[in-house]
Design an enzyme around this catalytic site. Sequence first.
Site, PDB file in Angstrom:
ATOM      1  CD1 TRP A 100      20.608  43.381   0.861  1.00  0.00           C
ATOM      2  CD2 TRP A 100      20.481  45.625   0.244  1.00  0.00           C
ATOM      3  NE1 TRP A 100      21.360  43.601  -0.333  1.00  0.00           N
ATOM      4  CE2 TRP A 100      21.092  45.114  -0.591  1.00  0.00           C
ATOM      5  CE3 TRP A 100      20.431  47.071   0.289  1.00  0.00           C
ATOM      6  CZ2 TRP A 100      21.521  45.508  -1.932  1.00  0.00           C
ATOM      7  CZ3 TRP A 100      20.801  47.599  -0.715  1.00  0.00           C
ATOM      8  CH2 TRP A 100      21.396  47.025  -1.892  1.00  0.00           C
ATOM      9  CG  ASP A 170      14.525  43.975   1.742  1.00  0.00           C
ATOM     10  OD1 ASP A 170      13.861  43.496   0.528  1.00  0.00           O
ATOM     11  OD2 ASP A 170      15.555  44.479   1.558  1.00  0.00           O
ATOM     12  CE  LYS A 194      18.706  42.759  -6.008  1.00  0.00           C
ATOM     13  NZ  LYS A 194      18.470  42.981  -4.862  1.00  0.00           N
TER      14      LYS A 194
HETATM   15  C1  LIG Z   1      18.672  44.401  -3.893  1.00  0.00           C
HETATM   16  C2  LIG Z   1      18.047  44.559  -2.725  1.00  0.00           C
HETATM   17  C3  LIG Z   1      17.904  45.647  -2.221  1.00  0.00           C
HETATM   18  C4  LIG Z   1      18.187  47.058  -3.062  1.00  0.00           C
HETATM   19  O1  LIG Z   1      17.355  47.081  -4.036  1.00  0.00           O
HETATM   20  P1  LIG Z   1      17.272  48.409  -4.974  1.00  0.00           P
HETATM   21  O2  LIG Z   1      16.054  48.200  -5.957  1.00  0.00           O
HETATM   22  O3  LIG Z   1      18.465  48.343  -5.643  1.00  0.00           O
HETATM   23  O4  LIG Z   1      16.934  49.801  -4.135  1.00  0.00           O
HETATM   24  C5  LIG Z   1      17.424  45.854  -0.933  1.00  0.00           C
HETATM   25  N1  LIG Z   1      17.236  44.471  -0.243  1.00  0.00           N
HETATM   26  C6  LIG Z   1      17.655  43.259  -0.648  1.00  0.00           C
HETATM   27  C7  LIG Z   1      17.242  41.930   0.213  1.00  0.00           C
HETATM   28  C8  LIG Z   1      18.104  43.328  -1.917  1.00  0.00           C
HETATM   29  O5  LIG Z   1      18.557  42.212  -2.527  1.00  0.00           O
END
Ligand SMILES: *Cc1c(COP(=O)(O)O)cnc(C)c1O
Length: 361
Positions: A100, A170, A194
């Site tokens: 990521w 993030d 998530k």
């Molecule tokens: C799942 C995830 C993403 C990507 O998310 P999308 O909504 O599919 O763009 C980015 N960063 C982390 C830490 C993730 O777990």
Amino acid sequence: MTRVYNFSAGPACLPEWVLKKAASEMLDAHNSGMSVMEMSHRSSEFKDIIDTCKARLKRLMNIPDEYEILFLQGGASLQFTMIPLNLEKHNVDLINTGQWTKKALKEHEKLGKVNVVASSAEDNFTYIPKIKQEDLSEDSDYVYICENNTIYGTKYKELPPHAGKLLVADLSSCILSERCDVSKYDLIFAGAQKNMGPAGLTVVIIKKDLIGLADEKTPSMLNYKTYADNDSMFNTPPTYAIYICGLVLEWLETQIGGLENMEKINRQKAKLLYDYIDASKLYSNPVVPEDRSYTNVPFVTGDKDLDTKFVQEAKEAGIVNIKGHRTVGGMRASIYNAMPLEGVEALIAFMRKFEEENYNA
Ligand SMILES: *Cc1c(COP(=O)(O)O)cnc(C)c1O
């Protein structure tokens, strides 16, 4: 009807309390005679839903008044572009901790200069590199991290030093899983699928003084100011996702009792699983203990065929989506807020049985 224990990394399981409440309101939500999906986003019923959702998030995370909460779309991935566009500061110190941050790096590089200050790539991202203030570039504008690495199962337990620079993080796979001191960050973002609700909604928590810095040529839909000026309703927002997110937040407040309690439950779940893995002869987790994630727990048997058999038999036992990410292999148990303690206990009971049947010391 049989519900399974769903260990998916995302979209992930939701609390049954939320699903039941949504089901009960499917035909007639908020005395409107219609479902939330059918409602105008300009209706007073929906305005109440989005305002309540925002107020609950602010309360739960204790978000200071100097921060704005934005409800966006495009997933966490669109933030890899929106962040550099909006901060209008294109000089980034990034700590590479996996997939990521690599994806974020690729997009940031299109708009500015990125300095990878540290990386755990050479050890297959099994730890969080610890940096010092002097490792940062003199002229960088912000430090970028992924706080919980969903694929590799690592997590920052302490934020990196970033004196004189903004901190952008993030939090897609750890937001709401524990208490959070929002004042330590300048911008937090998370895809909802998530730990906050369904896919389609992305939440950004940003210092208000960082809104409105984007170049005037920035497309409206990519400018935080557009969303801030229009209560996240410049165009049609993902109404149903916002409604379900609101129910998840209501569950956290009324059924769990806030993030401190949620954190206790999550720590207990993670400890149970890691303790079992560490004591077992068959399974292992490659992450250095101090950097282990509380929400994503990868593990392997060390034998690819046995891993495949594990995933197959687990599914037959009602333990699903336990296969590890394709770049890591093995298994991964994502144990976000909605995974109950009983789910983790059921997983461990299955792991124990599988070990007895398949491992000869
Ligand atoms: C799942 C995830 C993403 C990507 O998310 P999308 O909504 O599919 O763009 C980015 N960063 C982390 C830490 C993730 O777990």
